[in-house]
Design a protein around this motif. Structure first.
Motif, PDB file in Angstrom:
ATOM      1  N   ASP A   8       0.824  -1.193   0.000  1.00  0.00           N
ATOM      2  CA  ASP A   8       0.000   0.000   0.000  1.00  0.00           C
ATOM      3  C   ASP A   8       0.865   1.252   0.000  1.00  0.00           C
ATOM      4  N   CYS A   9       1.979   1.198   0.746  1.00  0.00           N
ATOM      5  CA  CYS A   9       2.878   2.348   0.786  1.00  0.00           C
ATOM      6  C   CYS A   9       3.423   2.651  -0.600  1.00  0.00           C
ATOM      7  N   ALA A  10       3.735   1.603  -1.373  1.00  0.00           N
ATOM      8  CA  ALA A  10       4.260   1.815  -2.715  1.00  0.00           C
ATOM      9  C   ALA A  10       3.253   2.584  -3.563  1.00  0.00           C
ATOM     10  N   ARG A  11       1.960   2.227  -3.468  1.00  0.00           N
ATOM     11  CA  ARG A  11       0.943   2.942  -4.223  1.00  0.00           C
ATOM     12  C   ARG A  11       0.805   4.377  -3.716  1.00  0.00           C
ATOM     13  N   ASP A  12       0.860   4.565  -2.413  1.00  0.00           N
ATOM     14  CA  ASP A  12       0.768   5.899  -1.833  1.00  0.00           C
ATOM     15  C   ASP A  12       1.918   6.775  -2.323  1.00  0.00           C
ATOM     16  N   LEU A  13       3.118   6.220  -2.372  1.00  0.00           N
ATOM     17  CA  LEU A  13       4.280   7.006  -2.764  1.00  0.00           C
ATOM     18  C   LEU A  13       4.152   7.489  -4.195  1.00  0.00           C
ATOM     19  N   ALA A  14       3.685   6.627  -5.083  1.00  0.00           N
ATOM     20  CA  ALA A  14       3.534   7.030  -6.480  1.00  0.00           C
ATOM     21  C   ALA A  14       2.536   8.167  -6.603  1.00  0.00           C
ATOM     22  N   ALA A  15       1.525   8.158  -5.751  1.00  0.00           N
ATOM     23  CA  ALA A  15       0.497   9.201  -5.817  1.00  0.00           C
ATOM     24  C   ALA A  15       0.913  10.470  -5.092  1.00  0.00           C
ATOM     25  N   ASN A  16       1.997  10.413  -4.348  1.00  0.00           N
ATOM     26  CA  ASN A  16       2.373  11.559  -3.516  1.00  0.00           C
ATOM     27  C   ASN A  16       3.481  12.400  -4.140  1.00  0.00           C
ATOM     28  N   ILE A  17       3.620  12.310  -5.446  1.00  0.00           N
ATOM     29  CA  ILE A  17       4.576  13.140  -6.182  1.00  0.00           C
ATOM     30  C   ILE A  17       3.846  13.815  -7.342  1.00  0.00           C
ATOM     31  N   ARG A  18       4.038  15.106  -7.478  1.00  0.00           N
ATOM     32  CA  ARG A  18       3.530  15.858  -8.624  1.00  0.00           C
ATOM     33  C   ARG A  18       4.733  16.307  -9.437  1.00  0.00           C
ATOM     34  N   GLU A  19       4.904  15.732 -10.606  1.00  0.00           N
ATOM     35  CA  GLU A  19       6.108  15.955 -11.401  1.00  0.00           C
ATOM     36  C   GLU A  19       5.977  17.153 -12.325  1.00  0.00           C
ATOM     37  N   VAL A  20       7.012  17.989 -12.320  1.00  0.00           N
ATOM     38  CA  VAL A  20       7.139  19.101 -13.255  1.00  0.00           C
ATOM     39  C   VAL A  20       8.473  18.928 -13.962  1.00  0.00           C
ATOM     40  N   ARG A  21       8.418  18.595 -15.240  1.00  0.00           N
ATOM     41  CA  ARG A  21       9.642  18.283 -15.988  1.00  0.00           C
ATOM     42  C   ARG A  21       9.962  19.401 -16.967  1.00  0.00           C
ATOM     43  N   HIS A  22      11.256  19.731 -17.062  1.00  0.00           N
ATOM     44  CA  HIS A  22      11.720  20.713 -18.029  1.00  0.00           C
ATOM     45  C   HIS A  22      12.875  20.125 -18.836  1.00  0.00           C
ATOM     46  N   GLY A  23      13.124  20.725 -19.981  1.00  0.00           N
ATOM     47  CA  GLY A  23      14.101  20.159 -20.900  1.00  0.00           C
ATOM     48  C   GLY A  23      15.548  20.461 -20.591  1.00  0.00           C
ATOM     49  N   GLY A  24      15.815  21.352 -19.649  1.00  0.00           N
ATOM     50  CA  GLY A  24      17.190  21.699 -19.330  1.00  0.00           C
ATOM     51  C   GLY A  24      17.290  22.412 -18.004  1.00  0.00           C
ATOM     52  N   ARG A  25      18.515  22.635 -17.544  1.00  0.00           N
ATOM     53  CA  ARG A  25      18.737  23.215 -16.231  1.00  0.00           C
ATOM     54  C   ARG A  25      18.224  24.650 -16.151  1.00  0.00           C
ATOM     55  N   ALA A 232      11.144   8.408   2.975  1.00  0.00           N
ATOM     56  CA  ALA A 232      10.347   8.845   4.123  1.00  0.00           C
ATOM     57  C   ALA A 232       9.714  10.205   3.863  1.00  0.00           C
ATOM     58  N   VAL A 233      10.434  11.085   3.180  1.00  0.00           N
ATOM     59  CA  VAL A 233       9.891  12.404   2.875  1.00  0.00           C
ATOM     60  C   VAL A 233       8.643  12.274   2.016  1.00  0.00           C
ATOM     61  N   VAL A 234       8.738  11.467   0.968  1.00  0.00           N
ATOM     62  CA  VAL A 234       7.607  11.300   0.060  1.00  0.00           C
ATOM     63  C   VAL A 234       6.450  10.602   0.762  1.00  0.00           C
ATOM     64  N   ARG A 235       6.772   9.614   1.577  1.00  0.00           N
ATOM     65  CA  ARG A 235       5.709   8.851   2.237  1.00  0.00           C
ATOM     66  C   ARG A 235       4.893   9.710   3.192  1.00  0.00           C
ATOM     67  N   TYR A 236       5.555  10.534   3.969  1.00  0.00           N
ATOM     68  CA  TYR A 236       4.855  11.236   5.048  1.00  0.00           C
ATOM     69  C   TYR A 236       4.443  12.658   4.695  1.00  0.00           C
ATOM     70  N   ALA A 237       4.772  13.132   3.499  1.00  0.00           N
ATOM     71  CA  ALA A 237       4.348  14.474   3.105  1.00  0.00           C
ATOM     72  C   ALA A 237       2.824  14.546   3.080  1.00  0.00           C
ATOM     73  N   GLY A 238       2.286  15.586   3.692  1.00  0.00           N
ATOM     74  CA  GLY A 238       0.836  15.720   3.758  1.00  0.00           C
ATOM     75  C   GLY A 238       0.210  16.065   2.427  1.00  0.00           C
ATOM     76  N   GLU A 239       0.966  16.759   1.572  1.00  0.00           N
ATOM     77  CA  GLU A 239       0.538  17.097   0.224  1.00  0.00           C
ATOM     78  C   GLU A 239       1.571  16.544  -0.751  1.00  0.00           C
ATOM     79  N   PRO A 240       1.192  16.322  -2.012  1.00  0.00           N
ATOM     80  CA  PRO A 240       2.167  15.782  -2.965  1.00  0.00           C
ATOM     81  C   PRO A 240       3.453  16.594  -3.024  1.00  0.00           C
TER      82      PRO A 240
END
Length: 247
Positions: A8-25, A232-240
């Motif tokens: 269950d934690c594995a599923r929670d972790l995937a849902a607890n990240i909001r990704e913003v990707r850019h093409g370069g630094r 642990a940071v990703v797991r316990y973060a209250g928001e993504p």
């Protein structure tokens, strides 16, 4: 506190990240700086002051350059670090020295900076002093910007660190803690997990495919926070967690 099974934690972790990707630094640093500046403006508007915790290392330098150019009332901003090597600011490895040079310059130099290092022989001797300084940092933070090492550490949460379990305790009462680990080099002082999670916005800033792969390993069902503390940071973060990254 979540009490789910490992699966269950594995599923929670995937849902607890909001990704913003850019093409370069460069576009990544610009976008992250704009987002954090908006968080600080919101904090100032809501309570008259805003607070920010940032990471050291080489990755955030370009982000710092862009954030320092943002048009906001820096005199109402309090900046601190998520962690620090136990070295004075005259040392090239000081996170405080890097932050002062790269972030707190020109107009942004009006921000109030709260360092974590104190002139004491070791971090253990200064925990009370540094904790007292945090009374001057408005909490919750308006933004916390974390990085991640190739070993999965973040802040000074190093794999198998001597105080890692205490630092990652989501119910722990300490705001700062010392940390010693083979990979850390110098002794460290770090904000604890509950302190870092007390924020309106939590960012994870990483660059490169290799770090993306490390993060994926950290979030895998068979991984542990002892091996990959970022987990642990990703797991316990209250928001993504807002993951800003570029290949």
């Amino acid at each position: 506190m979540k009490t789910a099974t490992d699966g269950d934690c594995a599923r929670d972790l995937a849902a607890n990240i909001r990704e913003v990707r850019h093409g370069g630094r460069e576009p990544l640093a610009q976008a992250l700086a704009a987002a954090v500046a908006d968080d600080l403006r919101a904090g100032i508007a809501q309570r008259g002051v805003a607070s920010l915790a940032v990471s050291g290392g080489s990755t955030p330098r370009l982000f710092f350059d862009h954030l320092a150019q943002e048009d906001l009332d820096w005199s109402r901003v309090v900046v601190t670090l998520v962690d620090e090597r136990w070295v004075p600011e005259t040392d090239a490895r000081s996170n405080a020295a890097m932050a002062r040079k790269a972030l707190l310059s020109n107009g942004s130099g009006r921000a109030r900076f709260v360092p974590l290092y104190d002139d004491a022989p070791d971090p253990e001797s200064a925990l009370d002093v540094v904790d007292a300084r945090l009374d001057d940092v408005p909490l919750p933070f308006d933004a916390v910007v974390l990085g991640m090492g190739l070993d999965g550490h973040t802040a000074s949460f190093f794999p198998h660190g001597d105080r890692l379990a205490a630092a990652l305790d989501p119910r722990g009462e300490a705001r700062v803690i010392s940390m010693r680990a083979e990979a850390a080099g110098e002794p460290r002082i770090t904000l604890t997990l509950p302190t870092l999670l007390a924020t309106q916005a939590l960012y994870l800033h990483i660059e490169g495919d290799t770090k993306a792969q490390v993060l994926a390993q950290a979030l895998a069902a068979d991984a542990t926070a002892e091996e990959f503390p970022i987990r642990a940071v990703v797991r316990y973060a209250g928001e993504p967690v807002r993951l800003y990254w570029c290949p």
